[in-house]
Design an enzyme around this catalytic site. Structure first.
Site, PDB file in Angstrom:
ATOM      1  N   ASP A 239       0.831  -1.214   0.000  1.00 43.93           N
ATOM      2  CA  ASP A 239       0.000   0.000   0.000  1.00 43.93           C
ATOM      3  C   ASP A 239       0.865   1.264   0.000  1.00 43.93           C
ATOM      4  O   ASP A 239       0.487   2.278  -0.581  1.00 43.93           O
ATOM      5  CB  ASP A 239      -0.913   0.007   1.229  1.00 43.93           C
TER       6      ASP A 239
ATOM      7  N   ASN B   5      -4.541   8.504   2.057  1.00 46.12           N
ATOM      8  CA  ASN B   5      -5.041   7.879   3.287  1.00 46.12           C
ATOM      9  C   ASN B   5      -5.565   8.917   4.285  1.00 46.12           C
ATOM     10  O   ASN B   5      -6.747   8.990   4.530  1.00 46.12           O
ATOM     11  CB  ASN B   5      -3.922   7.100   3.980  1.00 46.12           C
TER      12      ASN B   5
HETATM   13  N1  LIG Z   1      -1.044   2.502  14.178  1.00 41.64           N
HETATM   14  C1  LIG Z   1      -1.185   2.345  12.880  1.00 41.64           C
HETATM   15  O1  LIG Z   1      -1.929   1.512  12.380  1.00 41.64           O
HETATM   16  C2  LIG Z   1      -0.414   3.251  11.974  1.00 41.64           C
HETATM   17  C3  LIG Z   1       0.554   4.104  12.472  1.00 41.64           C
HETATM   18  C4  LIG Z   1       1.218   4.931  11.570  1.00 41.64           C
HETATM   19  C5  LIG Z   1       0.901   4.898  10.204  1.00 41.64           C
HETATM   20  N2  LIG Z   1      -0.032   4.042   9.772  1.00 41.64           N
HETATM   21  C6  LIG Z   1      -0.437   3.989   8.364  1.00 41.64           C
HETATM   22  O2  LIG Z   1       0.632   3.799   7.507  1.00 41.64           O
HETATM   23  C7  LIG Z   1       0.375   4.531   6.345  1.00 41.64           C
HETATM   24  C8  LIG Z   1       1.631   4.717   5.580  1.00 41.64           C
HETATM   25  O3  LIG Z   1       1.879   3.472   4.980  1.00 41.64           O
HETATM   26  P1  LIG Z   1       3.353   3.042   4.605  1.00 41.64           P
HETATM   27  O4  LIG Z   1       3.273   1.764   3.890  1.00 41.64           O
HETATM   28  O5  LIG Z   1       4.037   4.194   3.966  1.00 41.64           O
HETATM   29  O6  LIG Z   1       3.974   2.840   6.031  1.00 41.64           O
HETATM   30  P2  LIG Z   1       4.409   1.481   6.724  1.00 41.64           P
HETATM   31  O7  LIG Z   1       5.465   0.821   5.929  1.00 41.64           O
HETATM   32  O8  LIG Z   1       4.669   1.837   8.143  1.00 41.64           O
HETATM   33  O9  LIG Z   1       3.116   0.555   6.615  1.00 41.64           O
HETATM   34  C9  LIG Z   1       1.926   0.806   7.279  1.00 41.64           C
HETATM   35  C10 LIG Z   1       0.948  -0.345   7.115  1.00 41.64           C
HETATM   36  O10 LIG Z   1      -0.310   0.230   6.848  1.00 41.64           O
HETATM   37  C11 LIG Z   1      -0.886  -0.463   5.752  1.00 41.64           C
HETATM   38  N3  LIG Z   1      -1.719   0.453   4.999  1.00 41.64           N
HETATM   39  C12 LIG Z   1      -1.369   1.582   4.344  1.00 41.64           C
HETATM   40  N4  LIG Z   1      -2.426   2.114   3.746  1.00 41.64           N
HETATM   41  C13 LIG Z   1      -3.477   1.310   4.013  1.00 41.64           C
HETATM   42  C14 LIG Z   1      -4.849   1.342   3.676  1.00 41.64           C
HETATM   43  N5  LIG Z   1      -5.375   2.325   2.965  1.00 41.64           N
HETATM   44  N6  LIG Z   1      -5.649   0.349   4.139  1.00 41.64           N
HETATM   45  C15 LIG Z   1      -5.141  -0.639   4.894  1.00 41.64           C
HETATM   46  N7  LIG Z   1      -3.866  -0.720   5.245  1.00 41.64           N
HETATM   47  C16 LIG Z   1      -3.033   0.253   4.820  1.00 41.64           C
HETATM   48  C17 LIG Z   1       0.265  -0.918   4.912  1.00 41.64           C
HETATM   49  O11 LIG Z   1      -0.141  -2.037   4.140  1.00 41.64           O
HETATM   50  C18 LIG Z   1       1.266  -1.286   5.961  1.00 41.64           C
HETATM   51  O12 LIG Z   1       1.107  -2.615   6.376  1.00 41.64           O
HETATM   52  C19 LIG Z   1      -0.222   5.813   6.852  1.00 41.64           C
HETATM   53  O13 LIG Z   1      -0.966   6.479   5.879  1.00 41.64           O
HETATM   54  C20 LIG Z   1      -1.048   5.308   7.993  1.00 41.64           C
HETATM   55  O14 LIG Z   1      -2.389   5.062   7.615  1.00 41.64           O
HETATM   56  C21 LIG Z   1      -0.704   3.222  10.619  1.00 41.64           C
HETATM   57  N1  LIG Z   2       8.946   4.326  -5.261  1.00 41.40           N
HETATM   58  C1  LIG Z   2       9.204   4.601  -3.996  1.00 41.40           C
HETATM   59  N2  LIG Z   2      10.116   5.521  -3.640  1.00 41.40           N
HETATM   60  C2  LIG Z   2      10.366   5.801  -2.346  1.00 41.40           C
HETATM   61  N3  LIG Z   2       9.767   5.198  -1.326  1.00 41.40           N
HETATM   62  C3  LIG Z   2       8.829   4.283  -1.602  1.00 41.40           C
HETATM   63  C4  LIG Z   2       8.490   3.939  -2.941  1.00 41.40           C
HETATM   64  N4  LIG Z   2       7.557   2.973  -2.922  1.00 41.40           N
HETATM   65  C5  LIG Z   2       7.297   2.749  -1.623  1.00 41.40           C
HETATM   66  N5  LIG Z   2       8.066   3.521  -0.831  1.00 41.40           N
HETATM   67  C6  LIG Z   2       8.069   3.549   0.614  1.00 41.40           C
HETATM   68  O1  LIG Z   2       8.514   2.280   1.068  1.00 41.40           O
HETATM   69  C7  LIG Z   2       7.779   1.912   2.212  1.00 41.40           C
HETATM   70  C8  LIG Z   2       7.308   0.488   2.104  1.00 41.40           C
HETATM   71  O2  LIG Z   2       6.507   0.352   0.963  1.00 41.40           O
HETATM   72  P1  LIG Z   2       5.290  -0.646   0.912  1.00 41.40           P
HETATM   73  O3  LIG Z   2       4.318  -0.347   1.980  1.00 41.40           O
HETATM   74  O4  LIG Z   2       4.784  -0.616  -0.469  1.00 41.40           O
HETATM   75  O5  LIG Z   2       5.991  -2.028   1.156  1.00 41.40           O
HETATM   76  P2  LIG Z   2       5.838  -3.001   2.363  1.00 41.40           P
HETATM   77  O6  LIG Z   2       6.095  -2.266   3.620  1.00 41.40           O
HETATM   78  O7  LIG Z   2       6.694  -4.177   2.060  1.00 41.40           O
HETATM   79  O8  LIG Z   2       4.344  -3.438   2.205  1.00 41.40           O
HETATM   80  P3  LIG Z   2       3.335  -3.724   3.372  1.00 41.40           P
HETATM   81  O9  LIG Z   2       3.248  -2.441   4.097  1.00 41.40           O
HETATM   82  O10 LIG Z   2       2.069  -4.127   2.703  1.00 41.40           O
HETATM   83  O11 LIG Z   2       3.960  -4.800   4.163  1.00 41.40           O
HETATM   84  C9  LIG Z   2       6.613   2.899   2.331  1.00 41.40           C
HETATM   85  O12 LIG Z   2       6.842   3.718   3.449  1.00 41.40           O
HETATM   86  C10 LIG Z   2       6.647   3.715   1.099  1.00 41.40           C
HETATM   87  O13 LIG Z   2       6.408   5.081   1.337  1.00 41.40           O
END
Ligand SMILES: NC(=O)c1ccc[n+]([C@@H]2O[C@H](COP(=O)([O-])OP(=O)(O)OC[C@H]3O[C@@H](n4cnc5c(N)ncnc54)[C@H](O)[C@@H]3O)[C@@H](O)[C@H]2O)c1
Ligand SMILES: Nc1ncnc2c1ncn2[C@@H]1O[C@H](COP(=O)(O)OP(=O)(O)OP(=O)(O)O)[C@@H](O)[C@H]1O
Length: 570
Positions: free
Chosen positions: A335, A414
């Site tokens: 995501d 989000n």
């Molecule tokens: N306590 C929490 O649950 C918490 C805390 C901080 C941030 N977040 C979420 O993490 C997001 C950033 O994601 P990231 O991947 O860059 O950070 P990240 O790598 O810390 O991942 C956050 C998790 O949130 C999940 N996630 C992100 N968007 C989602 C959605 N729309 N629906 C369901 N799950 C979702 C991702 O799959 C991932 O597992 C923020 O927008 C925020 O919503 C959640």
């Molecule tokens: N093209 C990109 N350039 C820089 N940062 C990125 C890019 N794609 C994703 N990221 C950052 O890398 C982080 C991890 O990405 P992503 O959530 O897609 O992978 P993941 O953590 O393995 O997946 P999940 O959260 O479902 O386990 C996110 O915080 C996202 O902002």
């Protein structure tokens, strides 16, 4: 004798002297001066004590539990001694009252100025939106003049003018009324014959005309359904729901898509390998132009120089033009990668096909193992999309409230979170919805989320899960220090304002889709409303099936072993 001298004479103990001196100091700085004659007689001195001062004294006395004492003190003011005593004993209290009054007046002025600044930001957003509508309309008319509406058989130019004149609604959907307004939404409005890219790489193939497409709204899966903007009919004075709003949206290409942008999760070997494979397949089997991020371009070219057909960008200005060149975005990651891809587009976003290479994948329905079939289906169309609303967030600085240009808006898919950051104090936030006061948040913070974000941080903070196609804004507190603070869901047309009050003990911190922390000092505010630029994400099946699948598979929603038949029954 000056008032200070009078007071000095009476103040005998060191504490009294200090009090009187500090009072004199305050008086010299206090803007609404207490009327003090230069060399008063005792009579004029007493006269110069304003009514307000008497009120303060009276209330001071009543606060101390003796209203009768207050009146007797007022009558005894006529004596010199009482006046001196009064001046010596109450100066700080009375001057404080003026200071409080003055600072409140200043706050009121500051509030008014901030409102003006906020109004300015909202107005700027509105002006930008109207400008965009106007430009779309002009471009559209221009295009029609040149070649008519070749792709929409049943649309006449009269219809066009009629429809163009209806461009008065604020919603993103109504923005898109165009030559296909009767039957769907045409993408002609955002297409350009020539792409004014600032730097053209010499060896790169010029990107052709962007593929046009049409959106249509099906009814309960009826893929031939028609799009209508009027959800409510009020013929003959009776209000009826004319259309259900929860229709599946279909995207149908009207010309072949030619350019795909890849956005990939960094530092992942499996993603790198898959990206290289998909890019080659798209080029060799589909003759698609491919854009990748500069980092990925370097990686691919280092690996194999035969990837020299890929294109990338050098600076932010070129990123701004990507939407005019790209027909489709492919994301490889979780995501977070979809959020990242969306964040690159500050305006219109091409359709996103998100392949799942993360752990949860709420917004990544496509299985990467079957990328050929998936891409085939999408490139041929039609396919279902989820039109995911984004929030546009403006930070209004108290210090910059007089400046004409406010900070650039930030778009989130989000949520925007306003929390206490590293501070250990409660966050204190005043929240308004349009011009109505909503509440004061006292707790760890507040999440303002889109419905797409409802399954992310907002969910963790106790917010409800909402289908991403539902038009709404979630208002979810984080650890509120109150038993009754339940999360809210507000309609999508409202504007929310979150303000750090001047009397907050510390700053708050805003983060946007979990990134870009910005400090909000007392007096600063954040304004959020739904952006006119949603993110269209391709569905594997359709919006609802994909959503339910993600909450079942991603969150194991309401998973419980079934009770056996074996047992007591009615
Ligand atoms: N306590 C929490 O649950 C918490 C805390 C901080 C941030 N977040 C979420 O993490 C997001 C950033 O994601 P990231 O991947 O860059 O950070 P990240 O790598 O810390 O991942 C956050 C998790 O949130 C999940 N996630 C992100 N968007 C989602 C959605 N729309 N629906 C369901 N799950 C979702 C991702 O799959 C991932 O597992 C923020 O927008 C925020 O919503 C959640
Ligand atoms: N093209 C990109 N350039 C820089 N940062 C990125 C890019 N794609 C994703 N990221 C950052 O890398 C982080 C991890 O990405 P992503 O959530 O897609 O992978 P993941 O953590 O393995 O997946 P999940 O959260 O479902 O386990 C996110 O915080 C996202 O902002």
């Amino acid at each position: 004798m000056s008032l200070d001298e009078v007071a000095d004479k009476e103040a005998s103990s060191p504490e009294e002297i200090q009090l009187v001196q500090s009072d004199a100091k305050f008086r010299s700085f206090s803007p609404p001066p207490i009327p003090i004659p230069a060399a008063p007689s005792i009579g004029s001195l007493v006269d110069s004590v304003s009514d307000e001062r008497l009120d303060v004294m009276a209330s001071h006395q009543s606060e101390n539990g003796s209203i009768s004492t207050a009146s007797s003190t007022v009558s005894s003011l006529e004596s010199e001694k009482a006046a001196y005593e009064f001046l010596a004993q109450t100066p700080i209290k009375s001057t404080d009252a003026h200071l409080v009054e003055f600072s409140e007046a200043m706050r009121t002025v500051a509030k008014a100025l901030r409102r003006v600044a906020e109004g300015k930001a909202a107005a700027q957003a509105e002006v930008a939106e109207w400008k965009r509508k106007y430009e779309l309309e002009m471009a559209h008319k221009q295009q029609n003049k040149i070649k008519g509406c070749g792709s929409c058989i049943s649309c006449s130019s009269n219809d066009l003018d009629k429809l163009a004149s209806q461009l008065t609604l604020d919603t993103a959907a109504s923005d898109q009324l165009g030559c296909c307004g009767k039957h769907g939404i045409c993408s002609h409005e955002v297409l350009q014959d020539e792409v004014p890219g600032p730097i053209q790489r010499p060896n790169h193939k010029m990107v052709g005309r962007k593929a046009s497409f049409k959106l249509s709204w099906g009814c309960n899966g009826d893929k031939n359904g028609q799009h209508k903007h009027d959800f409510v009919s009020f013929e003959k004075g009776d209000i009826t729901t004319a259309e259900r709003s929860n229709k599946q949206i279909l995207l149908k290409w009207e010309s072949q898509p030619q350019t795909v942008l890849f956005i990939t999760k960094p530092n992942s070997k499996s993603v790198r390998v898959l990206c290289a494979e998909m890019v080659r397949w798209l080029k060799e089997h589909k003759n698609i132009n491919v854009f990748v991020e500069p980092r990925v371009s370097k990686e691919l070219l280092t690996e194999d120089s035969s990837y020299n057909f890929i294109q990338t960008w050098d600076n932010d200005e070129e990123i701004k033009l990507l939407h005019t060149k790209v027909d489709l975005i492919v994301t490889l990651g979780g995501d977070g990668t979809v959020l990242w891809a969306a964040s690159l587009f500050k305006g219109p976003v091409p359709p996103v096909v998100a392949f799942s290479l993360g752990s949860l994948g709420f917004m990544t329905p496509f299985p990467s193992e079957q990328y050929r079939d998936c891409l085939d289906n999408v490139l041929n169309g039609p396919f279902s999309i989820t039109l995911r609303n984004r929030l546009q967030c403006h930070v209004i600085r108290d210090a910059a409230k007089d400046e004409l240009v406010t900070e650039e808006p930030i778009l989130v898919l989000n949520e925007v979170t306003i929390d206490r950051g590293i501070s250990s104090y409660l966050t204190y936030l005043e929240c308004y919805c349009d011009s109505s006061f909503v509440t004061c948040v006292q707790g760890d913070g507040l999440i303002i989320s889109t419905t797409s974000g409802s399954t992310a941080y907002s969910l963790a903070a106790g917010g409800s899960m909402v289908h991403p196609q539902v038009p709404g804004i979630l208002f979810t507190p984080i650890c509120p220090h109150s038993l009754s603070f339940r999360p809210l869901i507000l309609p999508e047309y409202v504007t929310l304002r979150v303000q750090v009050p001047y009397n907050s003990r510390g700053s708050a911190w805003a983060s946007f889709d979990g990134k870009d922390r910005k400090q909000l000092s007392p007096g600063d505010a954040l304004i959020c409303s739904i952006s006119p630029w949603p993110v269209p994400t391709a569905c594997l099946v359709d919006s609802t099936t994909d959503f339910l699948r993600s909450i079942h598979e991603g969150l194991h929603w309401n998973l419980r072993k079934s009770q056996s038949f074996d047992g007591p029954r009615d």
